[in-house]
Write a protein that holds these residues in place. Structure first.
Motif, mmCIF file in Angstrom:
data_model
loop_
_atom_site.group_PDB
_atom_site.id
_atom_site.type_symbol
_atom_site.label_atom_id
_atom_site.label_comp_id
_atom_site.label_asym_id
_atom_site.label_seq_id
_atom_site.Cartn_x
_atom_site.Cartn_y
_atom_site.Cartn_z
ATOM 1 N N VAL A 137 1.797 5.277 -11.695
ATOM 2 C CA VAL A 137 2.905 4.584 -11.040
ATOM 3 C C VAL A 137 3.075 5.100 -9.612
ATOM 4 O O VAL A 137 3.273 4.311 -8.670
ATOM 5 C CB VAL A 137 4.210 4.768 -11.844
ATOM 6 N N ASP B 45 2.344 0.697 -1.400
ATOM 7 C CA ASP B 45 3.307 -0.220 -0.794
ATOM 8 C C ASP B 45 3.554 0.187 0.654
ATOM 9 O O ASP B 45 3.826 1.362 0.936
ATOM 10 C CB ASP B 45 4.620 -0.198 -1.582
ATOM 11 N N GLU C 214 0.435 3.680 -7.338
ATOM 12 C CA GLU C 214 0.702 2.285 -6.985
ATOM 13 C C GLU C 214 1.824 2.189 -5.953
ATOM 14 O O GLU C 214 1.780 1.345 -5.056
ATOM 15 C CB GLU C 214 1.058 1.499 -8.241
ATOM 16 N N LEU C 215 2.810 3.040 -6.095
ATOM 17 C CA LEU C 215 3.925 3.005 -5.157
ATOM 18 C C LEU C 215 3.502 3.399 -3.748
ATOM 19 O O LEU C 215 3.984 2.846 -2.758
ATOM 20 C CB LEU C 215 5.051 3.926 -5.642
ATOM 21 N N ARG D 18 7.920 -1.416 -10.932
ATOM 22 C CA ARG D 18 6.731 -0.646 -11.306
ATOM 23 C C ARG D 18 6.977 0.191 -12.554
ATOM 24 O O ARG D 18 6.124 0.291 -13.438
ATOM 25 C CB ARG D 18 6.330 0.268 -10.143
#
Length: 238
Positions: free
Chosen positions: A217, A224, A220-221, A177
Motif C-alpha cells: 500500500v 501518487d 502504491e501511495l 488504497r
C-alpha cells in the motif's frame, strides 16, 4: 476522664505492634519505590500502610471482627482514589499504574497488620517487593522482543505527507488504497506540519495486519504525484 477508664495496656501494646509492623513493612516497600524515583515513594507508602492498619485496628477494637471487615472493604475502595492520583495519561501513554498498584498493595499490608496478621503482612510485603524487583528482568526481556505484527493485536497507522492544496484528494486516495487492501479506516487526522506540508494519518480498524501488504500500500501511495512521503507504523495497544 474516659481515657483513664478505658485504657488497657494490653490493647495499647497490640495497637502499637500493628502500627509498628505496618510502619516497618511500609518502609521496606517505600524504600524500593523511592530508590526508583517513583511519584509515590517512601513516605507515601508508609503512610498508606500505617493508615490502613490504624483504621482496621480501630474498627477491630470498637466492633470486633465484623467491624474490621467493613473497614477493610472501605480501605480497598478508598485507596483507589489515591491510586488514581498517581496515574497520568500523556497522549497514548499511561504512567503510574505500577505505582498505583503498589499503593494498593501497601494498604493491604497495613490492613493485615491492623488485623494482627503480622506473619501474613510480612509475607505479602515479600511478594510486593518481589513483584517490583525480581520481575523487572523478565519484563525487560519481554519488552525487547520485537512486536509480531502477524499475531499481535496492535495499533496501526498509515501516514502520508502532501501539500495543503491536495490534502483532500490525497486523503481520499489513502482511504481507497487501504480499503482496497481490506484494511478499513477507523479515522483520519490531518496535521499541518508547515505552510507547505500536511501530514494525513489513517488509523486502521484492524488490530492485526500483514506488514508485506502494508508495504505494498505504501509503495502504491508513493506513486501518487500528490504524495511526497508515505509510511506506516505499529504500536502496542494500551
Amino acid at each position: 476522664m474516659r481515657f483513664l477508664q478505658t485504657f488497657q495496656l494490653q490493647d495499647f501494646l497490640d495497637t502499637f505492634l500493628s502500627l509498628f509492623t505496618a510502619f516497618v513493612l511500609g518502609t521496606l516497600i517505600g524504600v524500593e519505590r523511592q530508590y526508583r524515583q517513583r511519584s509515590a515513594g517512601l513516605r507515601t507508602n508508609v503512610l498508606v500502610a500505617v493508615g490502613a492498619a490504624a483504621f482496621v485496628d480501630l474498627a477491630y477494637h470498637l466492633a470486633s471482627a465484623d467491624g474490621a471487615v467493613r473497614v477493610i472493604a472501605y480501605v480497598v475502595s478508598g485507596i483507589g482514589f489515591l491510586g488514581a492520583g498517581a496515574i497520568m495519561k500523556e497522549g497514548t501513554n499511561v504512567r503510574g499504574l505500577n505505582t498505583a498498584a503498589t499503593l494498593w498493595a501497601s494498604a493491604a499490608v497495613g490492613a493485615c497488620a491492623g488485623a494482627d496478621m503480622v506473619a501474613q503482612s510480612a509475607l505479602l510485603t515479600l511478594f510486593v517487593l518481589a513483584g517490583n524487583t525480581l520481575l523487572r528482568p523478565l519484563v525487560n526481556a519481554i519488552d525487547r522482543i520485537p512486536l509480531n505484527a502477524h499475531v499481535s493485536e496492535a495499533h496501526y497507522e498509515v501516514s502520508v505527507t502532501t501539500d495543503p492544496d491536495r490534502a483532500a484528494d490525497v486523503r481520499d486516495v489513502l482511504t481507497e488504497r487501504l480499503e482496497a487492501a481490506s484494511y478499513p479506516v477507523r479515522e483520519t487526522k490531518v496535521v499541518h506540519r508547515s505552510d507547505d506540508h500536511v501530514e494525513i494519518t489513517a488509523t486502521l480498524v484492524s488490530q492485526a495486519a500483514d506488514p508485506a501488504e502494508l508495504d505494498t500500500v505504501i509503495a502504491e501511495l508513493t506513486k501518487d504525484p500528490g504524495v511526497s512521503h508515505a509510511t506506516w507504523n505499529v504500536s502496542a495497544l494500551e
